[in-house]
Each structure stands twice: as C-alpha cells, then as structure tokens.
Write an enzyme that holds these catalytic residues in place. Structure first.
Site, PDB file in Angstrom:
ATOM      1  N   TYR A  91      21.035  56.877 -46.397  1.00 22.92           N
ATOM      2  CA  TYR A  91      20.078  56.663 -47.489  1.00 22.92           C
ATOM      3  C   TYR A  91      18.707  57.242 -47.155  1.00 22.92           C
ATOM      4  CZ  TYR A  91      18.016  54.109 -51.453  1.00 22.92           C
ATOM      5  OH  TYR A  91      17.403  53.763 -52.633  1.00 22.92           O
ATOM      6  N   SER A 185      26.035  54.548 -42.641  1.00 20.53           N
ATOM      7  CA  SER A 185      25.295  53.766 -43.625  1.00 20.53           C
ATOM      8  C   SER A 185      25.663  54.245 -45.029  1.00 20.53           C
ATOM      9  CB  SER A 185      23.791  53.848 -43.343  1.00 20.53           C
ATOM     10  OG  SER A 185      23.083  52.905 -44.128  1.00 20.53           O
ATOM     11  N   GLN A 186      24.707  54.763 -45.822  1.00 22.43           N
ATOM     12  CA  GLN A 186      25.076  55.299 -47.127  1.00 22.43           C
ATOM     13  C   GLN A 186      26.150  56.365 -46.965  1.00 22.43           C
ATOM     14  OE1 GLN A 186      22.506  56.895 -50.748  1.00 22.43           O
ATOM     15  NE2 GLN A 186      22.701  58.467 -49.173  1.00 22.43           N
ATOM     16  N   ASP A 271      23.469  43.418 -37.899  1.00 18.11           N
ATOM     17  CA  ASP A 271      23.045  44.393 -38.898  1.00 18.11           C
ATOM     18  C   ASP A 271      22.645  43.673 -40.183  1.00 18.11           C
ATOM     19  OD1 ASP A 271      22.681  46.478 -40.666  1.00 18.11           O
ATOM     20  OD2 ASP A 271      24.558  47.493 -40.173  1.00 18.11           O
ATOM     21  N   HIS A 301      21.396  47.780 -37.381  1.00 17.21           N
ATOM     22  CA  HIS A 301      21.925  48.847 -38.227  1.00 17.21           C
ATOM     23  C   HIS A 301      22.083  50.172 -37.480  1.00 17.21           C
ATOM     24  CE1 HIS A 301      23.243  50.514 -41.921  1.00 17.21           C
ATOM     25  NE2 HIS A 301      22.232  51.342 -42.058  1.00 17.21           N
TER      26      HIS A 301
END
Length: 321
Positions: A91, A185-186, A271, A301
């Site tokens: 992201y 992540s994204q 996370d 994260h």
C-alpha cells in the site's frame, strides 16, 4: 505491540465469518471478460538500468477497462528464466526504480513488478507511474474507500483486475514458463486475488497479506489503512450495510476459497496492520491443499523480512527445480 489477537492454536482453527455474495463468481467473470475485450498487446522498451546480470524492460500493458498499467520486466541476462514471479506492491508503494530487482532475477526467475494504479506516494523509492483515471464520490484519504458506494466503482475492482491481467502479460513475455504471484501486505492481498482470478497460476506467495476478512479487520484494529474505512463510516453512518456489501466482493477470504494453486503465506502475531486472524482467515479458506504458513511470533507488520525471503526462495526452488 504485545500479542492482541487470538492464541496461535485458535488462529490455526479460525474460520472467518466473511461470506461471498451469490453472484461473486459471475461478477468477476464479467469484469475480467470486459477488460480482456478492451485489451491490447503489451509494449516493451529496453532500459539501461546499469546492471550486467539482469536485463530490464519498461512494460506498459492493458489493465482494467484497457487502462495503461506500468511494470518492470527484469530477467536474468544470460539464460532463459526458470519461472516468472509477478510481484504486486504494498500500500502506497510503486514499482520503484528499474534497478530495484530484488532476489528473484538473481535466483534465475524473471520478475514482473507491477505498479499499483493511483498509488506510489511513499516507500522512499521512485514511486508510481500509473494513474487511476476513474472518478469517485466522497472518500477518506487514501484509496480504501475510493468508489466504495458500489462494487462497480470500487477501487479494488480495478486493482484486482490489473493484477490478474498481469499474469496474462507474464505468459506472453515468457511463453511456456510457470508463473507465480507474490507480494507483501497490499501486495499479498493482490497476489491472493490474482491467484484466484487468473488462469493456471503455478503458486502464490502472500506475505502478511492485507485486504482479508474485512468484517474482523475493520473492527479489531483502527490502524491505517483499515482505519480509512472506519474514518469513512464514522462520517457516513447510514452506509455501513452498503459498504460491507461492496467489500464482500473483494474480501481475500472469498477469493482464497477459489484459489487452488500451491501457496506459502506468512503472518506476524504482533501485526496490528494486518492482524494474524485475518491472515489465517484467508489461509484457512484457501482451496488448494498444498499450502503452508510461516508464523513470526514477535514481529509486527514487517513480518519475517529476510527470513521470509529465504523461505520463499526455498519454496520456489522445491517447485521449480
């Protein structure tokens, strides 16, 4: 942050309550068919990235609705690639510089690193080079609520389609070679979508994936980017039901239930951006039987970082040879 989610034994058994709408498959089949009909042949331009071991090309290909999407094609300079890894971006990130190759080309794989439309405003690199030309109504800052009033206009309809069509492009650039999808992540959430929506993906490597189990994620944590949805609903109090209806078409849990390729996930138990239960929600829903998950008990994260790269390279070698 200390452990805040379910204990690990409960995470391994956790099943998300998120459910896909009855017309989920029809919606995505129509979306992909319309975008493929609007497609055109990818364009490549060789780039001097200052590298001797890796050849780099600037790629432009047709994404959602025929929109132009940018990517880097990075391949070993002295041999045909053993496989292709389509890498999706986290992201706010972009495809970065042409010389930002990562380990995949050095391990003998071609890498197609795909810009995420309308993003690329951080991560300290070259940023993004792909616009999102579609308008929207009211939204919170960021892209999580862009066009969220309808499944037709929601931002991730476009981003998921771009990711799936990137697999088509990889096959054109390296015919007959196995194609894997990866991301953090994204990027991990986009990899789940690509594995579910594209044809014959050889494997998926979702690392601390985002965009999974929206009902739990948006009520368990208020960290960004999930916090953008909370921020939007705090102002649009009469849209809660319609917003979650839209999100149900884009939940990684529903997509994972349609993904059959081998997969290696990762999660970190501290996370607070992508809570471990939401990752396990997608992992436990994954339809393929050949799946594993790396768990990092004392990380946030950032996940496993170098440890996870090592695990992914080992996993790829086992499947590619």
């Amino acid at each position: 942050m200390a452990h805040f989610d379910l204990p690990l034994d409960q995470l391994r058994a956790y099943r998300s309550s998120a459910t896909a709408p009855a017309d989920f498959d029809d919606f995505w089949a129509r979306t992909l068919a319309e975008s493929r009909a609007a497609g055109w042949e990818p364009r490549l331009e060789r780039v001097d990235a200052g590298l001797e071991l890796v050849d780099v090309h600037d790629v432009t290909f047709a994404g959602f609705g025929g929109d132009a999407i940018r990517a880097w094609w990075q391949a070993p300079a002295d041999r045909a690639p053993k496989a292709v890894v389509v890498e999706l971006v986290g992201y706010s990130g972009g495809r970065g510089f042409a010389h930002d190759t990562g380990p995949y080309p050095l391990a003998g794989y071609a890498r197609l690193v795909v810009d995420t439309r309308g993003q690329g405003w951080s991560h300290g690199s070259a940023g993004g080079a792909t616009a999102d030309p579609h308008g929207t109504g009211s939204q919170a800052p960021g892209v999580m609520t862009r066009g969220i009033g309808s499944r037709e206009t929601y931002y991730y309809r476009r981003a998921y389609t771009d990711s799936a069509l990137a697999v088509d492009v990889a096959r054109k650039l390296a015919p007959g070679v196995a194609v894997f999808v990866a991301g953090t992540s994204q990027g991990g959430g986009l990899a789940i979508a690509a594995a579910a929506l594209a044809d014959d993906v050889a494997g998926a490597l979702p690392d601390v994936p985002f965009l999974c189990d929206f009902p739990r994620a948006t009520t368990l944590v208020d960290t960004m980017p999930y916090g953008e949805i909370r921020m939007y609903l705090a102002a649009h109090r009469d849209e809660v039901e319609s917003v979650y209806r839209t999100l149900s078409y884009f939940d990684g849990v529903g997509l994972a239930a349609r993904a059959t390729a081998p997969a290696v996930f990762s999660t970190a138990l501290m996370d607070a951006t992508c809570p471990p239960s939401t990752v396990f929600g997608a992992f436990n829903a994954w339809a393929g039987e050949d799946k594993s998950i790396e768990v990092y008990p004392f990380n946030g994260h950032e996940g496993g970082t170098g440890y996870q790269r090592e695990a992914q390279l080992r996993w790829l070698r086992e499947r590619v040879g």
